[in-house]
Design a protein around this motif. Structure first.
Motif, mmCIF file in Angstrom:
data_model
loop_
_atom_site.group_PDB
_atom_site.id
_atom_site.type_symbol
_atom_site.label_atom_id
_atom_site.label_comp_id
_atom_site.label_asym_id
_atom_site.label_seq_id
_atom_site.Cartn_x
_atom_site.Cartn_y
_atom_site.Cartn_z
ATOM 1 N N CYS A 52 0.823 -1.215 0.000
ATOM 2 C CA CYS A 52 0.000 0.000 0.000
ATOM 3 C C CYS A 52 0.856 1.263 0.000
ATOM 4 C CB CYS A 52 -0.899 0.001 1.230
ATOM 5 S SG CYS A 52 -1.936 1.467 1.385
ATOM 6 N N PRO A 53 0.663 2.132 -1.002
ATOM 7 C CA PRO A 53 1.372 3.415 -0.974
ATOM 8 C C PRO A 53 0.769 4.312 0.104
ATOM 9 C CG PRO A 53 -0.111 3.323 -2.854
ATOM 10 C CD PRO A 53 -0.179 1.985 -2.184
ATOM 11 N N ARG A 54 1.646 4.973 0.858
ATOM 12 C CA ARG A 54 1.165 5.883 1.892
ATOM 13 C C ARG A 54 2.108 7.063 2.042
ATOM 14 N NH1 ARG A 54 2.902 0.479 3.015
ATOM 15 N NH2 ARG A 54 4.085 0.313 4.914
ATOM 16 N N ALA A 55 1.491 8.206 2.283
ATOM 17 C CA ALA A 55 2.217 9.447 2.520
ATOM 18 C C ALA A 55 1.891 9.863 3.950
ATOM 19 C CB ALA A 55 1.775 10.514 1.531
ATOM 20 N N MET A 56 2.933 10.104 4.734
ATOM 21 C CA MET A 56 2.750 10.385 6.149
ATOM 22 C C MET A 56 3.470 11.671 6.525
ATOM 23 S SD MET A 56 3.422 6.422 7.205
ATOM 24 C CE MET A 56 4.800 6.348 6.053
ATOM 25 N N ALA A 57 2.855 12.447 7.397
ATOM 26 C CA ALA A 57 3.459 13.702 7.840
ATOM 27 C C ALA A 57 3.167 13.894 9.318
ATOM 28 C CB ALA A 57 2.901 14.869 7.032
ATOM 29 N N TRP A 58 4.129 14.508 10.022
ATOM 30 C CA TRP A 58 3.956 14.768 11.439
ATOM 31 C C TRP A 58 4.765 15.999 11.818
ATOM 32 C CZ3 TRP A 58 6.365 10.599 9.258
ATOM 33 C CH2 TRP A 58 7.736 10.473 9.461
ATOM 34 N N THR A 59 4.395 16.562 12.959
ATOM 35 C CA THR A 59 5.095 17.753 13.417
ATOM 36 C C THR A 59 6.474 17.374 13.953
ATOM 37 O OG1 THR A 59 4.101 17.599 15.609
ATOM 38 C CG2 THR A 59 2.970 18.988 13.989
ATOM 39 N N GLY A 60 7.397 18.292 13.797
ATOM 40 C CA GLY A 60 8.758 18.125 14.292
ATOM 41 C C GLY A 60 9.234 19.430 14.899
ATOM 42 N N THR A 162 7.406 22.337 6.306
ATOM 43 C CA THR A 162 8.354 22.162 7.416
ATOM 44 C C THR A 162 8.015 20.934 8.268
ATOM 45 O OG1 THR A 162 7.018 23.639 8.809
ATOM 46 C CG2 THR A 162 8.854 24.642 7.556
ATOM 47 N N LEU A 163 7.029 20.162 7.848
ATOM 48 C CA LEU A 163 6.671 18.944 8.576
ATOM 49 C C LEU A 163 7.713 17.853 8.331
ATOM 50 C CD1 LEU A 163 2.875 18.845 7.721
ATOM 51 C CD2 LEU A 163 3.821 19.126 10.005
ATOM 52 N N GLU A 164 7.818 16.926 9.274
ATOM 53 C CA GLU A 164 8.579 15.699 9.055
ATOM 54 C C GLU A 164 7.697 14.814 8.182
ATOM 55 O OE1 GLU A 164 11.672 15.228 10.521
ATOM 56 O OE2 GLU A 164 11.479 17.250 11.333
ATOM 57 N N PHE A 165 8.299 13.913 7.396
ATOM 58 C CA PHE A 165 7.469 13.106 6.504
ATOM 59 C C PHE A 165 8.153 11.809 6.117
ATOM 60 C CE2 PHE A 165 9.892 16.070 3.909
ATOM 61 C CZ PHE A 165 10.475 15.230 2.975
ATOM 62 N N SER A 166 7.329 10.884 5.628
ATOM 63 C CA SER A 166 7.819 9.622 5.078
ATOM 64 C C SER A 166 6.814 9.156 4.035
ATOM 65 C CB SER A 166 7.951 8.566 6.185
ATOM 66 O OG SER A 166 8.400 7.339 5.646
ATOM 67 N N GLY A 167 7.334 8.624 2.951
ATOM 68 C CA GLY A 167 6.495 8.031 1.918
ATOM 69 C C GLY A 167 6.967 6.607 1.687
ATOM 70 N N ILE A 168 6.054 5.671 1.731
ATOM 71 C CA ILE A 168 6.403 4.262 1.563
ATOM 72 C C ILE A 168 5.569 3.688 0.420
ATOM 73 C CG2 ILE A 168 6.413 1.974 2.656
ATOM 74 C CD1 ILE A 168 6.894 3.387 5.331
ATOM 75 N N ARG A 169 6.237 2.928 -0.434
ATOM 76 C CA ARG A 169 5.621 2.259 -1.591
ATOM 77 C C ARG A 169 4.918 3.245 -2.520
ATOM 78 N NH1 ARG A 169 8.438 -1.053 0.602
ATOM 79 N NH2 ARG A 169 7.873 -3.162 1.200
ATOM 80 N N LEU A 170 5.441 4.442 -2.609
ATOM 81 C CA LEU A 170 4.828 5.458 -3.470
ATOM 82 C C LEU A 170 4.862 5.055 -4.946
ATOM 83 C CD1 LEU A 170 6.027 8.747 -1.760
ATOM 84 C CD2 LEU A 170 3.753 7.693 -1.676
ATOM 85 N N ARG A 171 5.754 4.164 -5.329
ATOM 86 C CA ARG A 171 5.776 3.691 -6.720
ATOM 87 C C ARG A 171 4.469 2.971 -7.072
ATOM 88 N NH1 ARG A 171 8.532 0.516 -3.642
ATOM 89 N NH2 ARG A 171 8.191 -1.717 -3.604
ATOM 90 N N ASN A 172 3.707 2.551 -6.054
ATOM 91 C CA ASN A 172 2.414 1.887 -6.277
ATOM 92 C C ASN A 172 1.244 2.857 -6.320
ATOM 93 O OD1 ASN A 172 3.839 -0.520 -6.245
ATOM 94 N ND2 ASN A 172 3.343 -0.975 -4.121
ATOM 95 N N ALA A 173 1.520 4.138 -6.136
ATOM 96 C CA ALA A 173 0.458 5.134 -6.170
ATOM 97 C C ALA A 173 0.087 5.454 -7.616
ATOM 98 C CB ALA A 173 0.907 6.411 -5.458
ATOM 99 N N ARG A 174 -1.101 6.034 -7.786
ATOM 100 C CA ARG A 174 -1.557 6.443 -9.121
ATOM 101 C C ARG A 174 -0.563 7.435 -9.709
ATOM 102 N NH1 ARG A 174 -7.618 8.318 -9.068
ATOM 103 N NH2 ARG A 174 -7.088 8.411 -11.247
ATOM 104 N N ARG A 175 -0.425 7.415 -10.985
ATOM 105 C CA ARG A 175 0.453 8.381 -11.670
ATOM 106 C C ARG A 175 -0.390 9.372 -12.420
ATOM 107 N NH1 ARG A 175 5.376 8.795 -9.680
ATOM 108 N NH2 ARG A 175 6.162 6.782 -9.144
#
Length: 175
Positions: A52-60, A162-175
């Motif tokens: 599953c592609p996911r985009a995540m963001a959190w405060t830092g 300016t948020l912290e972030f991580s993207g996992i399996r983004l290659r599986n996201a829609r283009r």
């Protein structure tokens, strides 16, 4: 689902793993063979089906109030995860398991660290534990879950903030 003191977790859809062998993952930027796991703070990154592609963001520490308000918004919490509608059923149906592994022998990887790795085989401390309802986990952790038609506009906004972030399996996201 978080590790206890002295543990790290490995999340998998396979409940039959008896021993983790170091390997080079096909998607890894690393050339060394590792056993991969996560500590307490990065567990929510893996409360998803593997592909599953996911985009995540959190405060830092450097997050501005403007970016927090604009991206995380008034939905509460300090963290938001986003997926695409195409993955909604998979998230509801997946049987995800957590393996508890001894933290000894694992070292952080990345700058800043995003995972823990071991270079030797690792035997789980016990049988895998069903993770349960992934939406419930997010709710209990105070993490917003957004379902979007397309991850890319959100991802572009997050990575320019300016948020912290991580993207996992983004290659599986829609283009």
């Amino acid at each position: 689902m978080r590790p206890e003191l002295g543990q790290v977790l490995h999340f998998s859809e396979d409940p039959t793993i008896e021993r983790f062998e170091p390997h080079v993952a096909p998607t890894s930027r690393e050339s060394e063979p590792y056993v991969w796991a996560v500590g307490h703070d990065r567990c929510p990154d893996y409360w998803f089906p593997r592909a599953c592609p996911r985009a995540m963001a959190w405060t830092g520490p450097r997050t501005t109030e403007e970016d927090k308000t604009r991206i995380i918004g008034s939905g509460g919490g300090e963290r938001v995860h986003a997926i695409e509608y195409a993955w909604l059923k998979a998230i509801m149906d997946v049987r995800l398991y957590a393996y508890r592994l001894p933290a000894a022998g694992f070292a952080p990887i990345g700058d800043p660290p995003h995972a823990m790795v071991a270079q030797v085989p690792v035997t789980p401390l016990g049988p895998p534990e069903p993770v349960g309802d992934l939406f419930e986990l997010h709710e209990e952790a105070g993490i917003q879950m957004r379902v979007l038609a397309d991850l890319w506009p959100f991802w572009n906004e997050v990575t320019a903030s300016t948020l912290e972030f991580s993207g996992i399996r983004l290659r599986n996201a829609r283009r």
